[in-house]
Design a protein around this motif. Structure first.
Motif, mmCIF file in Angstrom:
data_model
loop_
_atom_site.group_PDB
_atom_site.id
_atom_site.type_symbol
_atom_site.label_atom_id
_atom_site.label_comp_id
_atom_site.label_asym_id
_atom_site.label_seq_id
_atom_site.Cartn_x
_atom_site.Cartn_y
_atom_site.Cartn_z
ATOM 1 N N TYR A 93 3.945 0.013 -0.549
ATOM 2 C CA TYR A 93 4.500 -1.321 -0.791
ATOM 3 C C TYR A 93 5.997 -1.260 -0.569
ATOM 4 O O TYR A 93 6.646 -0.298 -0.984
ATOM 5 N N GLY A 94 6.542 -2.280 0.080
ATOM 6 C CA GLY A 94 7.980 -2.311 0.345
ATOM 7 C C GLY A 94 8.365 -1.626 1.639
ATOM 8 O O GLY A 94 9.532 -1.624 2.026
ATOM 9 N N GLY A 95 7.378 -1.000 2.265
ATOM 10 C CA GLY A 95 7.628 -0.338 3.545
ATOM 11 C C GLY A 95 8.213 1.050 3.394
ATOM 12 O O GLY A 95 8.380 1.537 2.280
ATOM 13 N N GLY A 96 8.496 1.667 4.522
ATOM 14 C CA GLY A 96 9.047 3.022 4.514
ATOM 15 C C GLY A 96 8.095 3.990 5.176
ATOM 16 O O GLY A 96 6.968 3.633 5.504
ATOM 17 N N PRO A 97 8.594 5.226 5.387
ATOM 18 C CA PRO A 97 7.807 6.209 6.140
ATOM 19 C C PRO A 97 6.696 6.824 5.289
ATOM 20 O O PRO A 97 6.763 6.839 4.064
ATOM 21 N N VAL B 40 2.616 10.106 -4.458
ATOM 22 C CA VAL B 40 1.443 9.700 -5.235
ATOM 23 C C VAL B 40 1.844 8.412 -5.956
ATOM 24 O O VAL B 40 2.974 8.303 -6.446
ATOM 25 N N ASP B 41 0.963 7.435 -6.002
ATOM 26 C CA ASP B 41 1.232 6.168 -6.693
ATOM 27 C C ASP B 41 1.759 6.441 -8.108
ATOM 28 O O ASP B 41 1.179 7.236 -8.859
ATOM 29 N N GLU B 42 2.864 5.798 -8.432
ATOM 30 C CA GLU B 42 3.551 6.039 -9.708
ATOM 31 C C GLU B 42 2.655 5.825 -10.926
ATOM 32 O O GLU B 42 2.862 6.420 -11.983
ATOM 33 N N ARG B 43 1.626 4.979 -10.791
ATOM 34 C CA ARG B 43 0.740 4.724 -11.940
ATOM 35 C C ARG B 43 -0.045 5.980 -12.341
ATOM 36 O O ARG B 43 -0.481 6.101 -13.484
ATOM 37 N N VAL B 44 -0.210 6.904 -11.400
ATOM 38 C CA VAL B 44 -0.869 8.182 -11.722
ATOM 39 C C VAL B 44 0.043 8.978 -12.649
ATOM 40 O O VAL B 44 -0.343 9.425 -13.726
ATOM 41 N N ARG B 45 1.296 9.124 -12.200
ATOM 42 C CA ARG B 45 2.294 9.832 -12.985
ATOM 43 C C ARG B 45 2.416 9.239 -14.400
ATOM 44 O O ARG B 45 2.392 9.954 -15.394
ATOM 45 N N GLU B 46 2.527 7.927 -14.466
ATOM 46 C CA GLU B 46 2.805 7.284 -15.758
ATOM 47 C C GLU B 46 1.638 7.301 -16.722
ATOM 48 O O GLU B 46 1.835 7.302 -17.927
ATOM 49 N N MET C 68 2.712 7.926 3.877
ATOM 50 C CA MET C 68 1.637 7.266 3.147
ATOM 51 C C MET C 68 1.737 7.635 1.671
ATOM 52 O O MET C 68 2.356 8.631 1.312
ATOM 53 N N VAL C 69 1.100 6.796 0.849
ATOM 54 C CA VAL C 69 1.101 7.031 -0.595
ATOM 55 C C VAL C 69 -0.342 7.257 -1.045
ATOM 56 O O VAL C 69 -1.257 6.556 -0.582
ATOM 57 N N MET C 70 -0.570 8.198 -1.920
ATOM 58 C CA MET C 70 -1.928 8.442 -2.409
ATOM 59 C C MET C 70 -2.331 7.353 -3.401
ATOM 60 O O MET C 70 -1.586 7.025 -4.318
ATOM 61 N N LYS C 71 -3.518 6.807 -3.177
ATOM 62 C CA LYS C 71 -4.029 5.700 -3.984
ATOM 63 C C LYS C 71 -4.339 6.150 -5.418
ATOM 64 O O LYS C 71 -4.752 7.280 -5.637
ATOM 65 N N PRO C 72 -4.171 5.230 -6.387
ATOM 66 C CA PRO C 72 -4.416 5.647 -7.772
ATOM 67 C C PRO C 72 -5.896 5.813 -8.158
ATOM 68 O O PRO C 72 -6.223 6.728 -8.920
ATOM 69 N N GLU C 73 -6.772 4.938 -7.646
ATOM 70 C CA GLU C 73 -8.157 4.916 -8.176
ATOM 71 C C GLU C 73 -8.872 6.258 -8.142
ATOM 72 O O GLU C 73 -9.499 6.643 -9.146
ATOM 73 N N PRO C 74 -8.824 7.000 -6.995
ATOM 74 C CA PRO C 74 -9.559 8.279 -6.990
ATOM 75 C C PRO C 74 -9.074 9.257 -8.072
ATOM 76 O O PRO C 74 -9.888 9.959 -8.676
ATOM 77 N N PHE C 75 -7.763 9.252 -8.355
ATOM 78 C CA PHE C 75 -7.241 10.145 -9.401
ATOM 79 C C PHE C 75 -7.758 9.737 -10.786
ATOM 80 O O PHE C 75 -8.141 10.587 -11.590
ATOM 81 N N PHE C 76 -7.752 8.430 -11.045
ATOM 82 C CA PHE C 76 -8.271 7.962 -12.340
ATOM 83 C C PHE C 76 -9.746 8.357 -12.480
ATOM 84 O O PHE C 76 -10.164 8.874 -13.521
#
Ligand code: 4HQ
Length: 245
Positions: free
Chosen positions: A54-58, A118-124, A60-68
């Protein structure tokens, strides 16, 4: 102690964990290592684990759902565990951290990221602690996870065949090792120091301590400043300084 590893490259772990000391520790049931393929916790046809930021940039980001999903499945047995994410943003791993992990004897979940982030919601919401193995950038968290497993495992009683005496370990802890030699006593004109062949154990201990202190002073001043030294050590250090100038 159990290590639950979450990764998109489960094969990386098999080669290392199925050799030598770690293999034996697993066989003896002192430790257990379970490797979980993150893709097994996706719900789409393509088993997608990453997406655009989200917001763009170089990258890819790892999605949260599989980690949850993965962590909920690991924790479903009700056994408490501590979740660690490997990342350069974490606290830099050291022997003290390894020692307390080995004593706490709490199961560890190790999250290995890939890609840019990794999506910040995983970390938090899932991560108790972020750990870095050093100030450099790797392509993934798999090697750091193996570093942690290896370092912690060898500190658990029974994992190393020869338990180094606690006394020796606390005496040498925090400084570098002394030089060691094995047979032959002379090889292509290169000789083993006479003192080591002398059989004089008091002299050998003194020589080794001196070697260790000398190396530490020359290569790792930062360690010499941290460690607590005896009066005898300070004497040895000033001898070394005289010699080395
Ligand atoms: N990473 N210590 C995983 C590291 C690292 C480190 C970079 C973590 C890439 C995807 N992890 N991402 N240093 O370099 O733990």
């Amino acid at each position: 102690m159990r290590f639950d590893i979450i990764t998109i490259f489960p094969e990386i772990f098999n080669a290392y964990l199925n050799e030598s000391i770690i293999k034996r520790a697993i066989k003896k049931k002192i430790i257990e290592a379970k490797v979980h393929n993150l893709r097994d916790f996706t719900a789409d046809r393509h088993r997608t684990v990453d997406d655009y930021p989200y917001g763009g940039g170089p990258g890819m980001v790892m999605k949260p759902e599989p980690f949850f999903n993965a962590i909920e499945s690991i924790k479903a047995d009700g056994v408490k565990s501590r979740t660690i994410m490997l990342s350069p943003q974490g606290k830099v791993f050291n022997q003290d951290m390894a020692l307390s992990m080995s004593k706490e004897n709490q199961n560890l979940i190790l999250i290995c990221g890939r890609y840019e982030a990794v999506d910040e919601r995983v970390r938090e919401n899932l991560v108790d602690e972020e750990i870095s193995i050093g100030d450099y950038i790797l392509t993934g968290g798999e090697l750091p996870a193996l570093v942690i497993i290896d370092t912690v495992a060898r500190l658990i009683p029974g994992v190393l065949g020869d338990e180094r005496s606690k006394e020796e370990e606390s005496f040498t802890w925090g400084i570098l090792d002394y030089s060691q030699y094995t047979r032959p006593p002379e090889f292509r004109g290169l000789r083993v120091p006479d003192v080591l062949l002398s059989g004089n154990h008091k002299e050998i201990s003194r020589w080794r301590r001196r070697e260790a202190l000398k190396r530490t002073m020359l290569r790792r001043t930062d360690l010499i400043e941290k460690v607590s030294l005896t009066d005898e050590d300070y004497k040895l250090l000033s001898e070394i300084k005289e010699e080395e100038g």
